[in-house]
Scaffold this active site. Structure first.
Site, PDB file in Angstrom:
ATOM      1  N   ASP A 291       0.876  -1.161   0.000  1.00 46.06           N
ATOM      2  CA  ASP A 291       0.000   0.000   0.000  1.00 46.06           C
ATOM      3  C   ASP A 291       0.918   1.215   0.000  1.00 46.06           C
ATOM      4  OD1 ASP A 291      -2.230   1.599   0.464  1.00 46.06           O
ATOM      5  OD2 ASP A 291      -1.750   1.654   2.590  1.00 46.06           O
TER       6      ASP A 291
ATOM      7  N   GLU B 211      -7.500  15.945   7.649  1.00 46.17           N
ATOM      8  CA  GLU B 211      -8.429  16.916   8.227  1.00 46.17           C
ATOM      9  C   GLU B 211      -7.706  17.817   9.225  1.00 46.17           C
ATOM     10  OE1 GLU B 211     -11.733  15.040  10.042  1.00 46.17           O
ATOM     11  OE2 GLU B 211     -12.891  15.058   8.204  1.00 46.17           O
TER      12      GLU B 211
ATOM     13  N   GLY C 219      -4.650   3.884  -3.621  1.00 44.51           N
ATOM     14  CA  GLY C 219      -5.890   4.522  -4.014  1.00 44.51           C
ATOM     15  C   GLY C 219      -5.676   5.937  -4.512  1.00 44.51           C
ATOM     16  N   ASP C 220      -4.441   6.381  -4.471  1.00 42.36           N
ATOM     17  CA  ASP C 220      -4.160   7.750  -4.871  1.00 42.36           C
ATOM     18  C   ASP C 220      -4.287   7.937  -6.377  1.00 42.36           C
ATOM     19  OD1 ASP C 220      -3.810   8.890  -2.532  1.00 42.36           O
ATOM     20  OD2 ASP C 220      -1.628   8.833  -2.518  1.00 42.36           O
TER      21      ASP C 220
ATOM     22  N   ARG D 180      -5.433   4.325  -7.932  1.00 47.96           N
ATOM     23  CA  ARG D 180      -6.892   4.363  -7.852  1.00 47.96           C
ATOM     24  C   ARG D 180      -7.496   2.974  -7.743  1.00 47.96           C
ATOM     25  NH1 ARG D 180      -7.980   9.204  -6.587  1.00 47.96           N
ATOM     26  NH2 ARG D 180      -7.653  10.875  -8.040  1.00 47.96           N
TER      27      ARG D 180
ATOM     28  N   ASP E 289      -6.518  -2.309   3.211  1.00 49.52           N
ATOM     29  CA  ASP E 289      -5.520  -3.297   2.821  1.00 49.52           C
ATOM     30  C   ASP E 289      -5.801  -4.669   3.403  1.00 49.52           C
ATOM     31  OD1 ASP E 289      -4.055  -1.167   1.672  1.00 49.52           O
ATOM     32  OD2 ASP E 289      -3.347  -0.643   3.676  1.00 49.52           O
TER      33      ASP E 289
END
Lengths: 371, 1485
Positions: free
Chosen positions: B420, B689, B879-880, B1002, B1032
């Site tokens: 990952d 965040e 996932g980037d 992605r 993962d």
């Protein structure tokens, strides 16, 4: 209370790690101990097997083994040994008659004599062996077929031998227990061998054969014991002799009452089952004559055999062996030869490695480690 | 209290579930909970809760009675145990018995009892911890005493009222009924469940929300109906039925889970819903998985061979025995004993019996102790891995955790790593780097400098942290609990219950730090330009507010800026806490409470008709039939209700002012600019965040308080502003965005702030009206922002877009109505909510974008480089977005600038197929071309492609000769989905595995696991998956070895993993050192085991030739049985645990040595047979030397056999000595111990009882032997002779064909500085991939140096190129200059397509053309369409960035307009379909 129990838990926790000292209930660091053992850094010797490193070992082994081998070989060669085969299976041999006619059921012994000559005199104690070939005393069921506790003089076992003795446990006819029970005892070697020296002056003198001292001391005193009782025949009253035996166990040695029953040394020697199908067993000892230096001077001898033991059923052979012994036992050149051979091989391989080392090791080192 | 129980089996749970099912057949899908106090008198029968599990937990497997049968039953699942028991029982059959039957049982009993004792001990420990948990105290309401009394946890029952105090651990799953918190909230910390350290808010049930007085259990008479116990932590549904018949829905927000800790709340009362084993935490307890390692699989094959050998030997002996019997014919010799029955056995019968006997005698050939020994060795290995200081992370006080004990050696055999990215390769510590607002970029240079500085001092800082231990403990100040320490220990204990202790500690330490708040993340240096603007803007606003001017008059760029920061501040779920008041939220409440009636009134008035219809339509649920009867309107979430209420009020009153409040200056004594302000802590669910909130704070726009219905923000000049929080649409991975709906206190508009991934937000931006200037400006902003986004991505930053939208009240009310319907829907609620969110989040107004840096973890590039050198293929699945991923990949050396990169982006299945086909052809073409030019490019030989895993040829023939090129493959999630289709997967794999590195962007969790599964099953390789987050988990579970990073994203990955590491870089040591060691140790030990047993058994076998094949053994049965178990057991365990073939340093510096394990070089099938042959040779020596030495002597069976035993022991030990590579004192000790043990045991045994040990009865044998010089002579010569060949072979091998491992060992011996020199040299040499037969550090060193130097030069040229590329984002496919790496190869596939023969002619073209060609189409694509990712045009493109350092050498493969290629025809249809949508498919070179 919570805190203390928590600590107790801590210590026998799953990760049995370094935190062994109790303390306040603060989270201790789990940092592992920096010890050589835990970090797998124990000082170690790391031999690397290459021709260069190993080479000395080969030479050293060779240099040690070859002298040992020579020593052994010489020792073995100094041992005097003579073997007389008296099986008599071939026609023309002295015991041929006995061997062909004899079975286990014959009651009267068949006597035959064998003449032989000692070319060299035997010095020191001479050991007289009988040897059997093709006799599988190491057969699995045979080896088991005995009752040690009966042989140790246990009355209960005397009356009721172990099941291991089957089918030589009780007499099929009288239903009495057999003493000593089992196949080993049943097949006791019962030839009688006598040795006569035919002196040059024509006299024939019997060579004194010692019956005692042929068995292991521990066997005679610890493993084998007669059942307790004043009279052996009384003790063995309710038992039957083994089927192949001619005499009951308490009459094995009529000449020496101390050598009867289970502690008869011939019996004890037989009961120690041989390792290989061709074996010899100590029969008598000819003790060194104190007056003269030679126990058995060279010359002609006669072996008188009371032929009781049939071997034809298994193509066996019977021998009488006279041998002196050395510190390493009887005559056996093998070990000496083996040492010499292995020593030589080591030496040879050492030389091979030396060549390899010279041809390759140097090159390789520079290749591996490019300096 | 969900403690991870490693030994808990699923069986346990299943049986429990079964029991439950039996108990309550009449219960269906729900559980009904009544309050217990109503039934206190009538204990037992009447209590409706009596069927539910009580809170007593029992995790033990056994009871006193069931232990023996159950444990034996479990042990007999192992086939070997059954086999040995069978053999032992065979001994009880008199005809075939070989040993004393009782004695034959000994080994089996020994093995079984060792295992049983281990199990018993573990179970006892479980029992103790259960007991401890069960006896923890909590307050339960007692009807008799009318108060809360202390009870043990185990006495808590479903339906009890429990009172929870601050910092207490929840004893069961409790429905929250009352809280001392004025907002009726209860804060809990769920670190023990999910590892998240931020506080979660839980709400009191709606119906009890408005109780003014304390909750009185006596007045409670409601009935709760909810789902049956399940293990979904994030779901809880049900409703509460009041006496009045009213129903209120229950959500997961109302449920407090067992094991969590109550924080920030003085007191709370709840009713127990699930207890004991039915709590969600307990149901989530999964035991460790059982995996079988590759080595073990291989070993089992050889165990099978052993069985065959055994049978052959037995058969041989049986036949021999039959013949032996047969030769005597009728004349039975005296030594042939009749059977016990006195019957004569026929040769055939006795042969059959003998066969069975031989199986007993030779049973040792199947190594009974092997399995036990392997387990012991593995436990020791795990222990040492745990103890490794290098795998200990001081920062988090965590170390390696092995959760799967039986696959340690697999670590040494890995071939593929799937990793990952976020949190694994990177820190997952988000740092605000730069932003763009309204199309203006603020580069934050000072901030970048600051971060760089942090990076430099990072290591020192770590040290400081660890030594000082002075981290502020949030709850050490201001807590007024006297028993605080005790409670603290409570909490630590609770951690241990859920996870392993290590996790617990980690969690407890984490909880001391503020989550995501390293100074690097907090202290953001503002960009001066932007800061000025913010100040200007807010002062203007202040001015305008003062003059009561409408805020809309503000210049749009300024308002964008202020909106941007407001969005950053409020569009999140960050909770604010003050350090002085631990875990106490900072509140500035303005009272706005409305009676419940008003809500209903309002709803009715608002949409009377739709409400009823809506409720009817949504009540068609089959699941919760009863709950739906006209009550779905009561289901809206509290916040929605209250907002509606507020709306209503406003509509009625029409006054606007009251929502706008200026805080009294007395509040907390804090004013803007007060330095203490900075002390507020932000607790966020995700690190980005927090990063954004901290960033906003740097601009004086700080979040000071958050309540469910209100957010307080402090702005410069304006002071504190209360934003009324109307609605929050939380973040989810499908929408990839979150929104908040607030009422803006200044403009009083209902404003939606949305924050999310750029790809989604950019699509939702309101298309600007063309024509007017505002629209133009909008478009300009849009374009610019897009450009900056691309630039951020190219820099490897995570990008987020911020947008806003202003709603009119009517619009909002309309939306809210439908949203409420969606919320109340029972069926398909998720979909409806999704649609509802979609309705809100459209036509957004773009404010700006942020770039957040996720720093690479320490040592990641180095780790990847060395893992790569170790021959591991590393695939990164993330996932980037593509650009971010590619840049991170470059940063962490996953992609090499020297390498070509293959990018696959396809829009459809067909396009994907075409792309794969092309890539394949390209690879082949390239490879052919290069082989054609081989003669001219000999200098490239140092870059020759290396063959992957020659060993593969055995497992899958088609995989043989597959070459890994220096290629990188980048594929996006969509294309991956197509490529993973059954029809394409083979092609995809063919492409992917010829690439050195693969990057999947992605990708979804499912894709990750599918990919791992595909590679693992199709390529038959060993795979390792490493990851840190919940996404993962599936991948970790699928891979052969799953590694979890105990990072910031909770514990799910760790829970699912086999090994958990604190940092990615530890993977290097884990694999290269521990993996290598474990593998080589175990492999050698297993081989040795086979050898040892075979050798020992063969000695007995040879004897059969001399005992008439009667199954007799000259070795005493006691020795025979205990030889393996005791006399020869310890040294191999020590060696198997401690032996190090190569030192740790060398292993890490020469990763190439890892190939040793990958190719299974320590344990190849032929080695088994070599060992067997050696064993037979050695046994021959060990048999025949004593044989000849004692031939024709008066030796008896066991006096002869005992020396043989001793000789065998010596031989076996010396053999081990030859194979031992490192001799520590433990090795010496163990060998000495073995010898001493044998002689001591033999002496004792031979002196103990003269009659007991029938039949051998070896009384005084050993004692006599020890006096016999022959014994010593034999013991000297035999081992020497037996081991001579092996020793000689090893010496020759060491000199003539040294393995790389041996070279490594030789390096170890050198002094350290010499070694370092050599290693640095060798690194140069070994920079090229290792060839399968490495000529280890061969002689042509000087040449290599030159080559590498030239390579570096080229690399630096390239660097500059790349930088240029970054400056102009328009360069889409960089046609970079690479050193040509065209590799001469042997043809890999004979059926190369015909076209490839043409390719050499076509292949050469100048690099200039290539550049031009690449740029043109991408320019077009940019101008024609701006996508979120214009770097990669959406066209199906294959960017084959070919090296072109010499024009003549550049390879050209093209398939566009030139019709020569036969692949063209195939491509055409797909191309046509694609051309419609996108600029044509092109291949850029």
């Amino acid at each position: 209370m919570m805190a203390s129990s928590y600590n107790a838990k801590e210590e026998d926790g799953r990760n049995s790690n370094s935190s062994t000292h109790g303390g306040a209930a603060v989270a201790k660091s789990k940092k592992p101990d920096n010890t050589a053992f835990k970090q797998q850094r124990l000082p170690a010797w790391q031999p690397i097997l290459t021709a260069g490193n190993v080479l000395p070992a080969f030479f050293v082994i060779g240099l040690i083994f070859i002298p040992i081998g020579i020593g052994l070989y010489v020792t073995s060669n100094n041992i005097r040994e003579i073997e007389i085969d008296y099986t008599g299976s071939e026609s023309g041999s002295p015991c041929n008659d006995c061997s062909t006619n004899f079975t286990w059921n014959t009651t009267t012994p068949c006597i035959c004599t064998v003449n032989f000559t000692l070319n060299q005199p035997f010095e020191g104690n001479v050991y007289m062996y009988y040897g059997l070939s093709n006799f599988y005393q190491n057969h699995r069921r045979y080896v088991k077929s005995r009752d040690d506790s009966q042989l140790n003089g246990n009355i209960k076992s005397l009356k009721e031998p172990s099941k291991e003795c089957e089918p030589y446990r009780t007499d099929p006819v009288t239903k009495k227990p057999i003493a000593p029970c089992g196949a080993i005892a049943n097949s006791l070697f019962n030839d009688t061998l006598e040795l006569f020296h035919n002196e040059p002056n024509g006299r024939t003198t019997a060579v004194p054969l010692a019956k005692r001292g042929i068995a292991w001391y521990t066997d005679r005193t610890v493993k084998f014991r007669n059942p307790v009782g004043d009279n052996l025949s009384e003790v063995f009253k309710d038992t039957e002799k083994p089927m192949n035996w001619m005499k009951p166990v308490y009459e094995l040695d009529p000449s020496d009452p101390e050598n009867n029953g289970f502690i008869n040394e011939d019996f004890i020697v037989w009961m120690r089952t041989a390792a290989l199908p061709t074996f010899r067993k100590l029969y008598r000892i000819i003790h060194k004559n104190s007056s003269s230096t030679l126990t058995l001077p060279s010359g002609s001898y006669t072996l008188k055999v009371a032929y009781n033991y049939p071997v034809s059923s298994f193509d066996g052979r019977k021998r009488m062996i006279l041998s002196t012994i050395s510190w390493m036992g009887g005559k056996n050149p093998f070990l000496g030869i083996a040492y010499i051979t292995v020593g030589s091989i080591c030496f040879f391989l050492g030389v091979v490695l030396l060549i390899i080392h010279h041809k390759y090791d140097s090159r390789n080192n520079s290749a591996d480690i490019p300096n | 209290m969900a403690r991870e129980r490693s030994e808990d089996t699923g069986m346990d749970k299943a049986s429990k579930a079964k029991r439950q099912r039996k108990k309550k057949p009449k219960e269906h899908k729900t559980r009904t909970v009544h309050a217990n106090i109503l039934y206190d008198r009538a204990k037992g029968e009447e209590n409706p809760n009596r069927h539910y599990a009580n809170n007593k937990i029992k995790t033990t497997k056994y009871t006193v009675l069931s232990f023996l049968p159950k444990n034996l039953f479990e042990q007999f699942h192992r086939f070997a145990n059954v086999y040995f028991v069978f053999i032992a029982l065979l001994n009880f059959v008199p005809v075939v018995n070989a040993f004393q039957p009782e004695l034959a049982l000994a080994p089996v009993v020994f093995i079984l009892s060792v295992t049983a004792i281990k199990d018993l001990w573990e179970d006892y420990r479980r029992h103790r911890s259960d007991k401890e948990i069960n006896h923890m105290d909590c307050l339960v309401y007692s009807r008799e005493e009318k108060r809360y009394v202390e009870r043990y946890w185990k006495e808590v029952r479903v339906g009890d009222f429990v009172k929870l105090r601050c910092n207490e651990i929840l004893p069961a799953d409790v429905l929250l009924l009352s809280s001392s918190d004025p907002d009726r909230l209860c804060h809990i910390e769920t670190a023990t469940l999910d590892g998240e350290t931020n506080l979660k808010q839980r709400q009191v049930i709606r119906s009890f929300f408005d109780l003014d007085c304390d909750f009185d259990p006596l007045k409670y008479s409601s009935i709760i109906e909810c789902e049956k116990p399940n293990n979904d932590l994030n779901r809880f549904r049900g409703y509460i039925i009041h006496r009045s018949g009213r129903r209120d829905a229950l959500y997961k927000e109302n449920l407090l889970l067992r094991g969590c800790t109550v924080r920030n709340t003085e007191e709370a009362v709840g009713i127990v819903i699930y207890a004991g084993h039915e709590t969600k935490a307990m149901l989530n307890n999964n035991g460790p998985r059982y995996k079988r390692s590759k080595l073990e699989r291989q070993m089992n094959v050889d165990v099978f061979w052993c069985v065959i050998i055994l049978l052959v030997m037995c058969l041989f002996a049986a036949v021999g025995h039959g013949l032996w019997m047969f030769q005597y014919g009728d004349k039975r010799p005296v030594f042939d004993v009749l059977s016990p029955e006195g019957t004569d056995l026929s040769p055939i019968m006795s042969a059959i019996y003998l066969f069975l006997t031989m199986i007993i005698v030779f049973q040792v050939l199947i190594p009974i102790s092997l399995f036990v020994s392997i387990e012991i060795v593995k436990i020791c290995q795990v222990y040492f891995m745990h103890q490794d200081m290098d795998l200990y992370d001081e920062e988090t006080d965590s170390q390696l955790q092995c959760r799967a004990l039986n696959i340690t050696e697999d670590l040494g055999q890995m071939q593929y790593i799937f990793s990952d990215k976020t949190g694994t390769l990177t820190e997952n510590k988000m740092v605000f780097r730069r932003c763009t607002v309204a199309g203006v970029e603020y580069s934050h240079d000072a901030n970048a400098r600051r971060i760089a500085m942090y990076q430099e001092i990072d290591s020192e800082e770590e040290e400081c942290l660890s030594h000082g231990g002075t981290l502020p403990r949030r709850d050490s100040v201001g807590s007024h609990h006297s028993g605080r320490v005790v409670l603290r220990s409570h909490s630590t204990k609770s951690h241990r219950r859920t996870g392993s202790r290590a996790e617990a500690k980690r969690a407890s330490i984490l909880s001391k730090h503020t989550a995501f708040s390293s100074p690097m993340e907090k202290d953001i240096t503002p960009d001066p330009q932007l800061l000025d603007k913010v100040n200007e803007c807010s002062s203007q606003m202040d001015f305008m507010r003062f003059h009561r001017q409408p805020m809309s008059q503000l210049p749009s760029d300024l308002s964008d800026i202020i909106d941007f920061f407001i969005a950053l501040t409020i569009c999140n779920t960050v909770v604010v806490s003050s350090p002085n008041q631990p875990r106490h939220k900072v509140r500035t409440r303005f009272e706005l409470k409305s009676p419940v009636k008003t809500i209903e009134d309002f709803i009715k008035r608002f949409t009377p008709s739709r409400l009823t219809s809506g409720s009817n339509s949504s009540s068609s649920s089959s699941l919760n039939r009863s709950s739906n009867k006209g009550c779905s309107s009561l289901l809206p979430s509290p916040s929605a209700e209250s907002t509606l209420t507020k709306l209503n009020e406003e509509q009625l009153s029409g006054t606007l002012e009251h929502t706008f409040t200026i805080d009294p200056p007395s509040y907390d004594g804090k004013t803007s600019g007060n330095p203490e302000e900075g002390e507020l802590r932000y607790e966020a669910e995700s690190p980005d965040e927090a990063a954004l909130v901290y960033a906003a704070r740097a601009y004086k726009c700080s979040l000071v308080g958050r309540l469910p219905d209100q957010v307080t923000v402090e702005l410069p000049h304006l002071g504190k502003l209360n934003f009324e929080l109307l609605h929050t649409l939380g973040f989810d991975s499908t929408r990839k965005r979150m929104s908040v709906v607030v009422r803006h206190p200044l403009t009083d508009q209902i404003t939606v702030y949305t924050k999310g991934a750029d790809s989604v937000i950019m699509d939702l931006i309101k298309p600007s009206e063309t024509g007017n200037s505002k629209g133009k400006r909008q478009k300009k902003i849009f374009c610019r922002t897009q450009n900056y986004l691309n630039q951020y991505a190219a820099d490897g930053l995570r990008t987020l877009c911020i947008a806003k939208k202003v709603l009119s009240k009517e619009e909002y009310a309309r939306w809210l109505q439908r949203h409420l319907e969606a919320e109340t829907a029972i069926q398909g609620r998720e979909e409806l909510l999704f649609e509802s969110a979609l309705r809100l989040e459209t036509n957004l107004h773009l404010l700006g974008a942020t770039g957040i840096e996720d720093r690479l973890q320490d040592g990641v590039p180095e780790t990847i480089a060395s893992l790569r050198k170790a021959g591991l293929q590393i695939w990164v699945l993330t996932g980037d977005k593509q650009e971010t991923a590619v840049n991170i990949a470059y940063a962490c050396k996953l992609l090499d600038p020297d390498e070509e990169m293959l990018t696959l982006n396809a829009d459809s299945q067909e396009a994907c197929a075409v792309l794969l086909e092309e890539s394949l052809h390209y690879i082949q073409a390239k490879f052919l071309c290069s082989s054609g030019d081989q003669s001219t490019k000999t200098f490239n030989s140092n870059l020759e492609p290396f063959e992957i895993y020659p060993s593969l040829s055995t497992s899958s023939s088609h995989a043989a000769h597959f070459l890994v090129h220096r290629l990188g493959l980048v594929i996006d999630g969509r294309t991956l989905a197509y490529a993973l289709d059954k029809s394409l997967e083979d092609k995809f794999l063919a492409v992917a595995r010829s690439c050195r590195s693969v990057l999947c962007c992605r990708s979804t969790p499912l894709q990750k696991s599918m990919l791992v599964k595909l590679v693992r099953n199709k390529l038959k390789v060993m795979t390792l998956a490493i990851g840190d987050g919940a996404n993962d988990v599936s991948m970790i579970q699928v891979a052969d070895v799953g590694v979890g990073i105990s990072g910031q994203e909770g514990m799910q990955a760790v829970m699912a993993s086999d090994f958990a590491l604190p940092r990615f870089r530890y993977l290097q040591k884990l694999l290269l050192v521990h993996g290598h060691w474990c593998y080589s140790r175990l492999a050698n030990m297993i081989l040795y085991f086979f050898y040892k047993n075979a050798m020992f058994v063969a000695i007995v076998f040879w004897y059969q030739f001399y005992c008439g094949f009667s199954g007799s053994a000259m070795i005493d049965q006691w020795y025979l049985i205990f030889f393996n178990l005791m006399f020869s057991a310890f040294p191999q365990l020590i060696t198997g645990t401690l032996d190090k073939d190569v030192s740790e340093e060398t292993l890490q510096q020469l990763p190439q040595l890892y190939v040793n394990g990958q190719n299974s070089e320590e344990y190849k099938p032929y080695m088994f047979w070599m060992n067997m042959i050696d064993a037979f040779y050695q046994s021959l020596v060990c048999f025949f030397i004593p044989y000849f030495a004692y031939a024709d002597s008066d030796v008896d069976l066991f006096t002869w056999g005992t020396p043989i035993t001793a000789i065998a022991l010596f031989t076996i030990l010396v053999h081990l000595g030859i194979e031992t590579k490192t001799w520590t004192w433990m090795n010496w000790l163990s060998i000495a111990f073995s010898v001493a043990l044998f002689f001591t045991a033999a002496l004792c045994y031979n002196a103990s009882c003269p009659t007991c040990y029938s039949p051998s009865n070896p009384y005084w044998t050993m004692q006599r032997l020890l006096q016999d010089p022959l014994f010593y002579l034999l013991c000297t010569i035999t081992p020497v002779t037996a081991l001579l060949p092996r020793y000689f072979y090893r010496a020759c091998q060491g000199t003539l064909f040294p393995s790389p491992v041996q070279a490594g060992r030789q390096l170890d011996k050198l002094p350290s500085d010499t070694r370092r020199n050599i290693l640095s040299l060798s690194r140069v040499k070994m920079g090229s991939p290792l060839s399968p037969e490495p000529h280890f550090l061969s002689l042509n060193k000087p040449k290599d140096c030159q080559k590498s130097a030239s390579k570096e030069k080229q690399g630096s040229v390239l660097q500059t190129n790349k930088e240029k590329g970054q400056k102009s984002p328009l360069v889409s496919s960089r046609c970079e200059k690479h050193p040509t790496d065209l590799h001469p190869q042997a043809p890999s596939e004979p059926n190369i397509p015909s076209y490839s023969r043409n390719s050499p002619q076509l292949s050469c073209r100048s690099s200039k053309d290539c550049l031009d060609e690449t740029l043109q189409p991408s320019d077009q694509s940019l101008s024609s369409r701006i996508t979120s990712t214009p770097l990669v045009s959406r066209a199906d493109s294959i960017h084959l960035n070919l090296p072109a350092d010499r024009a003549s050498q550049s390879v050209k493969y093209t398939r566009s307009s030139e019709g020569e290629l036969c692949s063209d025809q195939r491509v055409q249809p797909a191309q046509r379909t694609l051309q419609a949508a996108e600029p044509g498919l092109h291949t850029a070179l």
